[in-house]
Motif scaffolding. Structure first.
Motif, PDB file in Angstrom:
ATOM      1  N   GLU A   1       0.828  -1.212   0.000  1.00  0.00           N
ATOM      2  CA  GLU A   1       0.000   0.000   0.000  1.00  0.00           C
ATOM      3  C   GLU A   1       0.861   1.260   0.000  1.00  0.00           C
ATOM      4  O   GLU A   1       0.581   2.218  -0.730  1.00  0.00           O
ATOM      5  N   LEU A   2       1.910   1.274   0.806  1.00  0.00           N
ATOM      6  CA  LEU A   2       2.810   2.432   0.855  1.00  0.00           C
ATOM      7  C   LEU A   2       3.557   2.607  -0.468  1.00  0.00           C
ATOM      8  O   LEU A   2       3.727   3.734  -0.955  1.00  0.00           O
ATOM      9  N   ASN A   3       4.010   1.511  -1.034  1.00  0.00           N
ATOM     10  CA  ASN A   3       4.738   1.551  -2.297  1.00  0.00           C
ATOM     11  C   ASN A   3       3.849   2.103  -3.414  1.00  0.00           C
ATOM     12  O   ASN A   3       4.293   2.908  -4.233  1.00  0.00           O
ATOM     13  N   LYS A   4       2.597   1.691  -3.397  1.00  0.00           N
ATOM     14  CA  LYS A   4       1.646   2.173  -4.405  1.00  0.00           C
ATOM     15  C   LYS A   4       1.338   3.657  -4.193  1.00  0.00           C
ATOM     16  O   LYS A   4       1.337   4.441  -5.142  1.00  0.00           O
ATOM     17  N   GLU A   5       1.105   4.045  -2.953  1.00  0.00           N
ATOM     18  CA  GLU A   5       0.731   5.422  -2.649  1.00  0.00           C
ATOM     19  C   GLU A   5       1.866   6.412  -2.901  1.00  0.00           C
ATOM     20  O   GLU A   5       1.649   7.482  -3.474  1.00  0.00           O
ATOM     21  N   TYR A   6       3.084   6.080  -2.481  1.00  0.00           N
ATOM     22  CA  TYR A   6       4.172   7.042  -2.536  1.00  0.00           C
ATOM     23  C   TYR A   6       5.096   6.893  -3.741  1.00  0.00           C
ATOM     24  O   TYR A   6       5.804   7.841  -4.086  1.00  0.00           O
ATOM     25  N   ARG A   7       5.113   5.706  -4.359  1.00  0.00           N
ATOM     26  CA  ARG A   7       6.016   5.500  -5.491  1.00  0.00           C
ATOM     27  C   ARG A   7       5.272   5.092  -6.764  1.00  0.00           C
ATOM     28  O   ARG A   7       5.899   4.873  -7.791  1.00  0.00           O
ATOM     29  N   ASN A   8       3.954   4.942  -6.673  1.00  0.00           N
ATOM     30  CA  ASN A   8       3.137   4.504  -7.813  1.00  0.00           C
ATOM     31  C   ASN A   8       3.598   3.164  -8.377  1.00  0.00           C
ATOM     32  O   ASN A   8       3.532   2.929  -9.578  1.00  0.00           O
ATOM     33  N   ILE A   9       4.080   2.295  -7.482  1.00  0.00           N
ATOM     34  CA  ILE A   9       4.489   0.941  -7.862  1.00  0.00           C
ATOM     35  C   ILE A   9       3.545  -0.017  -7.156  1.00  0.00           C
ATOM     36  O   ILE A   9       3.520  -0.083  -5.922  1.00  0.00           O
TER      37      ILE A   9
END
Length: 165
Positions: free
Chosen positions: A54-62
């Motif tokens: 979730e953090l990777n998606k939210e902050y890095r768009n991955i």
């Protein structure tokens, strides 16, 4: 040296022992000494794959889990923001270390990688922690020379605290 590690465990799959934290604090001291960092605070959070995804998606768009994320405070501070501390006459501002940033480690992913690479979970978490710390200081691995420099620094610190492959 007044370098501080504040940590929290937000996953339930694996126990985070005091001996692991002591090992990470030792690695932090060694890495900081090499980099000339004498004070500051790092917030370390242990999570599972779902949380780091979730953090990777939210902050890095991955849109996938990763092993470690680092968020350097100096990357996110608004330079126009003025913080004013009102002190009484004779008071000094003490005991508030500079926040270097946050490191988030997926213990679940670290466990998977420790099996894949054939070493201990402690070694993998130590590697990810030092890796994250170097990112907080501005190191990156976008090309071969910078990756080689970062890997060399990580391995040297890990060897000093007994976390060899």
């Amino acid at each position: 040296m007044s370098l501080q590690l504040a940590w929290s465990n937000e996953q339930e799959e694996y126990e985070i022992s005091e001996s692991l934290i002591a090992l990470l604090e030792s690695a932090l001291d060694k890495a900081a000494a090499v980099e000339g960092i004498e004070e500051g605070e790092i917030a370390l959070t242990f999570v599972n794959n779902q949380a780091i995804h979730e953090l990777n998606k939210e902050y890095r768009n991955i849109d996938r889990p990763t092993d470690v994320l680092s968020f350097a405070m100096n990357d996110t501070v608004d330079e126009d923001l003025d913080i004013v501390y009102i002190l009484e006459e004779g008071q000094q501002l003490e005991g508030i270390p500079d926040m270097l940033g946050d490191i988030i480690i997926s213990v679940e992913r670290a466990k998977e990688q420790s099996v894949e690479y054939g070493h201990s979970l402690e070694r993998e978490i130590g590697f990810l922690f030092v890796h994250g710390f170097l990112h907080l200081l501005g190191y990156d691995h976008q090309d071969e020379p910078s990756e080689a420099e970062m890997m060399g620094k990580q391995e040297a610190v890990l060897a000093q605290v007994g976390l060899i492959r």
